[in-house]
Design an enzyme around this catalytic site. Structure first.
Site, mmCIF file in Angstrom:
data_model
loop_
_atom_site.group_PDB
_atom_site.id
_atom_site.type_symbol
_atom_site.label_atom_id
_atom_site.label_comp_id
_atom_site.label_asym_id
_atom_site.label_seq_id
_atom_site.Cartn_x
_atom_site.Cartn_y
_atom_site.Cartn_z
ATOM 1 N N ASP A 19 60.984 -46.164 -85.528
ATOM 2 C CA ASP A 19 62.324 -46.340 -86.056
ATOM 3 C C ASP A 19 63.091 -45.053 -85.727
ATOM 4 O O ASP A 19 62.486 -44.035 -85.376
ATOM 5 C CB ASP A 19 62.260 -46.570 -87.566
ATOM 6 C CG ASP A 19 63.625 -46.654 -88.192
ATOM 7 O OD1 ASP A 19 64.446 -47.469 -87.735
ATOM 8 O OD2 ASP A 19 63.904 -45.880 -89.127
ATOM 9 N N ASP A 21 66.738 -43.721 -87.343
ATOM 10 C CA ASP A 21 67.314 -43.026 -88.494
ATOM 11 C C ASP A 21 66.251 -42.791 -89.554
ATOM 12 O O ASP A 21 65.624 -43.734 -90.040
ATOM 13 C CB ASP A 21 68.459 -43.853 -89.095
ATOM 14 C CG ASP A 21 69.815 -43.456 -88.532
ATOM 15 O OD1 ASP A 21 69.992 -42.280 -88.180
ATOM 16 O OD2 ASP A 21 70.692 -44.326 -88.437
ATOM 17 N N ASP A 218 60.393 -45.155 -91.887
ATOM 18 C CA ASP A 218 60.665 -44.483 -93.157
ATOM 19 C C ASP A 218 61.051 -45.450 -94.262
ATOM 20 O O ASP A 218 61.252 -45.026 -95.397
ATOM 21 C CB ASP A 218 61.777 -43.443 -92.991
ATOM 22 C CG ASP A 218 63.139 -44.093 -92.755
ATOM 23 O OD1 ASP A 218 63.236 -44.939 -91.839
ATOM 24 O OD2 ASP A 218 64.090 -43.767 -93.483
#
Length: 343
Positions: A19, A21, A218
Site C-alpha cells: 500500500d 499512503d 497500514d
C-alpha cells in the site's frame, strides 16, 4: 520460545505488494525507512508492486511521485483503483459511453484512456457514475451523481476508505463521501472496486508470474481484509492509520499474518512477529482474569503483542480488552503500543 518469524520475512515471498499512503509515504513525504527498504528489495532482485485505493492520481503519476522520493517505480508496477474502475466500466459499457465522474482529473483521464467519455452533468444522461477521492469534491458534484443514479446510472465507487492519513491525523476519505450518497440514495454502490475487494491484489499476484505474495499495509479494513479475501499473507505496519488497539479489537477477516512497527520487519527477524502467537512465550504470559488480560514477564515487546493477540482474539466478540500489566516491563510494553492499563 519466541513468536517471531524466525528468518527474514521477505525470504518467504517472491512478490511484495505495498500500500502507499501510510506505508511508503505520508501525503508527499516518504515514511522513514521506506526508501531504504524498497531499494534493498530491488537490490536483491525481488518483485515489487504498489496497490492504492487513492483514485486522485494515475499510475504514471504515482510512479513519478515515488521516483521523485527516491523509490524508482514503473507505471506497470502501480495498481490504482482509478485505473481498475475504468477497466471495469470499459468491459461493461459500449465504447464512447458517457460516465459522470465524481473525483479528480486522474479518474477522468483513466476513463478517456479506455475509450469512455467523462461528463459532469446528469443531464448528459451518463450510463454510469464513478466516484473516487478528490480534494475538491463538493455538494454540486454529489448532487449530480445522485440525480444520475436515481435515473438509472450504474454507481461505481473506486473505494470506501472512510479516512486517509495526513500529517494532521486521519482526514475524510472517499468512503466518507460515498456515505453522503449512500444516505441520500438509501442504497449501496453497485460495485466497490478498491480494497478490501481482492481485485487489485489478485492482479498484482497474476503479474508476478507465480510464487507467494506478501501484502504490506497500514489499514485493517482495506489492506489486510483485501489480502485475506485474495488468499494472500499480510504484514501490518504501525506507521499509518491502524495501531495496536485496533489490532486487538480486529474482526477475524481483518487480522494480519504478521505485524511490524515499520518496514524493517521485512528484513530483521526481530522486528516482525507472526500473530497470534502463544499466550505464554518469549518471556511473556497473558492470562484472562474475568475479562481483564494480565500481561506479565519480560522480553521482546512484539512477542508480548503476539501473546495479547492470542488471548484477545479468542473472545467470542471482537473488542479491545482491558489490559493490566504486571511489573515494569509489562507496563513499558503496553505504553510502547499506545495501550492504556486497566485500573
Amino acid at each position: 520460545m519466541s513468536a517471531g518469524v524466525g528468518e527474514r520475512l521477505v525470504d518467504g515471498y517472491t512478490l511484495v505488494v505495498f500500500d502507499l499512503d501510510g506505508v511508503i509515504y505520508l501525503i508527499d513525504r516518504p515514511i522513514p525507512g521506506a526508501v531504504e527498504a524498497v531499494a534493498r528489495l530491488h537490490a536483491e532482485g525481488r518483485s515489487v508492486a504498489y496497490a492504492t485505493n487513492n483514485a486522485s492520481r494515475r499510475s504514471s503519476e504515482v510512479a513519478d511521485l515515488l521516483t521523485g522520493m527516491g523509490v524508482p517505480a514503473r507505471p506497470e508496477e502501480v495498481l490504482t483503483s482509478a485505473a481498475a474502475s475504468a477497466e471495469l466500466l470499459r468491459d461493461r459499457l459500449p465504447a464512447g459511453a458517457s460516465v459522470l465522474v465524481v473525483g479528480a482529473e486522474a479518474l477522468r483521464a483513466e476513463l478517456r484512456a479506455v475509450g469512455l467519455n467523462p461528463v459532469t452533468q446528469a443531464d448528459e444522461k451518463p450510463a454510469a457514475v464513478v466516484q473516487g477521492y478528490g480534494p475538491q469534491v463538493g455538494w454540486a458534484e454529489l448532487a449530480e451523481a445522485s440525480i444520475a443514479v436515481r435515473a438509472g446510472a450504474i454507481w461505481i465507487a473506486t473505494n470506501t476508505d472512510r479516512t486517509l492519513p495526513s500529517g494532521r491525523g486521519p482526514l475524510p476519505g472517499n468512503g466518507s463521501l460515498v456515505a453522503v450518497l449512500r444516505t441520500a440514495l438509501e442504497r449501496e454502490p453497485d460495485v466497490v472496486v478498491g480494497k478490501p475487494e481482492p481485485a487489485l491484489f489478485e492482479t498484482a499476484a497474476r503479474r508476478s508470474g507465480g510464487g507467494r505474495s506478501l501484502v504490506v499495509g497500514d489499514r485493517l479494513d482495506t489492506d489486510i481484509e483485501g489480502a485475506r479475501r485474495a488468499g494472500l499473507d499480510s504484514l501490518l505496519v504501525l506507521t499509518g492509520v491502524n495501531g495496536v488497539p485496533d489490532l486487538l479489537a480486529a474482526e477475524p477477516q481483518r487480522r494480519p499474518t504478521y505485524v511490524a512497527r515499520d518496514l524493517a520487519g521485512l528484513f530483521d527477524p526481530a522486528a516482525a512477529v507472526r500473530v497470534p502467537g502463544p499466550a505464554d512465550a518469549g518471556g511473556w504470559s497473558v492470562t484472562d482474569r474475568d475479562g481483564t488480560l494480565e500481561l506479565a514477564g519480560a522480553g521482546r515487546e512484539l512477542d508480548a503483542l503476539a501473546a495479547l493477540c492470542a488471548v484477545a482474539w479468542s473472545a467470542p466478540v471482537p473488542a479491545l480488552p482491558n489490559i493490566r500489566p504486571v511489573g515494569p516491563d509489562a507496563t513499558g510494553a503496553l505504553e510502547s503500543f499506545g495501550l492504556t492499563a486497566a485500573a
